[in-house]
Design an enzyme around this catalytic site. Structure first.
Site, mmCIF file in Angstrom:
data_model
loop_
_atom_site.group_PDB
_atom_site.id
_atom_site.type_symbol
_atom_site.label_atom_id
_atom_site.label_comp_id
_atom_site.label_asym_id
_atom_site.label_seq_id
_atom_site.Cartn_x
_atom_site.Cartn_y
_atom_site.Cartn_z
ATOM 1 N N GLY A 1 -2.587 3.578 -4.477
ATOM 2 C CA GLY A 1 -3.776 4.411 -4.362
ATOM 3 C C GLY A 1 -3.678 5.698 -5.148
ATOM 4 O O GLY A 1 -4.638 6.125 -5.800
ATOM 5 N N ARG B 1 11.856 2.331 -2.061
ATOM 6 C CA ARG B 1 11.390 3.716 -1.956
ATOM 7 C C ARG B 1 12.540 4.675 -1.675
ATOM 8 O O ARG B 1 12.515 5.828 -2.122
ATOM 9 C CB ARG B 1 10.310 3.820 -0.878
ATOM 10 C CG ARG B 1 8.978 3.243 -1.334
ATOM 11 C CD ARG B 1 7.955 3.220 -0.236
ATOM 12 N NE ARG B 1 6.639 2.898 -0.769
ATOM 13 C CZ ARG B 1 5.645 2.383 -0.064
ATOM 14 N NH1 ARG B 1 5.840 2.121 1.221
ATOM 15 N NH2 ARG B 1 4.483 2.120 -0.617
ATOM 16 N N LYS C 1 -11.872 -6.694 -4.074
ATOM 17 C CA LYS C 1 -13.222 -6.140 -4.174
ATOM 18 C C LYS C 1 -13.439 -5.273 -5.403
ATOM 19 O O LYS C 1 -12.595 -4.444 -5.749
ATOM 20 C CB LYS C 1 -13.526 -5.310 -2.919
ATOM 21 C CG LYS C 1 -13.518 -6.114 -1.627
ATOM 22 C CD LYS C 1 -13.800 -5.200 -0.439
ATOM 23 C CE LYS C 1 -13.841 -5.985 0.872
ATOM 24 N NZ LYS C 1 -14.101 -5.090 2.022
ATOM 25 N N GLY D 1 1.453 -1.199 -5.107
ATOM 26 C CA GLY D 1 0.861 -2.112 -4.135
ATOM 27 C C GLY D 1 1.296 -3.552 -4.315
ATOM 28 O O GLY D 1 2.464 -3.857 -4.551
#
Length: 396
Positions: free
Chosen positions: A378, A35, A199, A355
């Site tokens: 996200g 990053r 999920k 992620g």
């Protein structure tokens, strides 16, 4: 949106929101500086123009107030090395030292301030707090795509304190949006999306969006077992969202109606407990015995997924295929990563969606063999779902 290349920073004091939420070990040493490196082109553009930079970021999730383990002071030496000059540290973002050092910055100088999340007003998007942060410079630059989906004070709200022409998107922010658009709007076919993770509920919107765009949708990870139950399968003690079984059936039907090849795993590596030293076996995804759980793609599924991926021209991947953090359940994720690398080498365009997927690609050594690795899991998903990102919208 104003971009860096359309703005001259000579004599300007830029206050720049970056995403330096890097992992640190117990001795506060950086274990992955990706990053930091991704923001460097934007920082250097400002400095090379003759401007100065005040860097703002968050790190981790402090509970409120200063915590040493979440202090950005640990990044100063690495940043000084990265920019080839001393990086000053100004401490508390609202402190007198920060204000004095920011005002005294000369062209080519860099000031890093401490964690904006030491103030609860940051995540609350407090306008008064944002306005105080805005006094640290006379032009606002946002290069923190990974937090652009949050309407926090430093990622979105403070932009309104600057004139529209003095709100600028950094190179990383622009690159993330350009690469997402390439997949969403200009995909060469066959277009394959690979969705993993635990999920369905985390991925409903993106799956529904992709059904209008892709040729192949490959489902792996824990969510695959809810789909298996939707096909009247038995999944033992595998992860299951019982309240999402009907939704999975609907998604299967939608894919069929739209002519999308929705590919579910045929088999799984199963285990008798959630641990790397568990007893393992292979079972059909719809016939997992009681007391056993699926933790990775089985051999048949690995080969089938890889074959589809290798024959694709555009590839989007978000979410691992199994519990890749455990070596005995990492092979499915490794197969997918290698197939994406091979397809990319053969001319495909591949976007890795942040992620765990990004971490897996890097750890497996394929980071240089894919087209683009997103820094924002996200944020990328929300952008691809069609949602507005406050940190981008605020730039105008």
């Amino acid at each position: 949106m104003n971009t860096l290349d359309t703005y001259n920073f000579a004599g300007k004091h830029a206050v720049m929101r970056v995403d330096f939420n890097v992992p640190l070990d117990k001795d506060l040493r950086i274990t992955d500086d990706t990053r930091i490196r991704m923001a460097t082109p934007s920082v250097m553009k400002i400095l090379n123009d003759g401007g100065s930079v005040v860097l703002l970021s968050h790190l981790g999730r402090p509970k409120g107030g200063y915590e040493q383990k979440y202090s950005l002071e640990a990044l100063v030496a690495r940043l000084s090395q990265e920019y080839g000059r001393e990086v000053q540290f100004g401490g508390d973002v609202l402190g007198a030292e920060a204000a004095q050092k920011a005002a005294a910055l000369q062209p080519g100088q860099v000031l890093l301030l401490d964690n904006v999340r030491f103030y609860k007003e940051e995540e609350a998007g407090d306008p008064a707090f944002a306005a105080k942060l805005a006094t640290l410079g006379n032009v606002y630059v946002n290069d923190a795509f990974g937090t652009a989906h949050r309407a926090h004070a430093s990622t979105a709200v403070m932009a309104s304190s600057f004139a529209p022409q003095d709100r600028v998107g950094g190179y990383l922010l622009q690159s993330e949006i350009d690469n997402a658009k390439k997949v969403l709007e200009n995909a060469e076919r066959p277009f394959t999306a690979i969705m993993g993770g635990a999920k369905i509920s985390d991925k409903i919107l993106i799956i529904e969006k992709l059904l209008d765009k892709v040729d192949n949708l490959l489902i792996g990870g824990g969510m695959a077992y809810t789909f298996a139950v939707a096909e009247n399968g038995h999944v033992g003690s595998s992860l299951l969202e019982a309240d999402k079984v009907d939704l999975a059936r609907q998604l299967i039907a939608k894919a069929k109606a739209k002519g999308v090849n929705l590919m579910l795993p045929a088999d799984s590596v199963i285990a008798d407990k959630f641990a790397n030293d568990a007893n393992t076996d292979v079972a059909a995804n719809t016939s997992i015995p009681d007391g056993w759980m699926g933790l990775d793609l089985g051999p048949e599924s690995r080969e089938a997924f890889a074959e589809v991926i290798r024959n694709s021209k555009t590839i989007l991947w978000n979410g691992p295929m199994g519990v890749f953090e455990m070596s005995n359940f990492s092979l499915g994720t490794a197969y997918v990563a290698q197939a994406i690398a091979e397809a990319t080498t053969a001319g495909a365009y591949s976007l890795i969606g942040g992620g765990d997927s990004a971490a897996a690609v890097q750890q497996l050594g394929f980071g240089e063999q894919v087209s683009y690795i997103s820094t924002g899991g996200g944020a990328l998903l929300e952008y691809m779902e069609g949602k507005e990102l406050p940190g981008v919208t605020a730039l105008g």
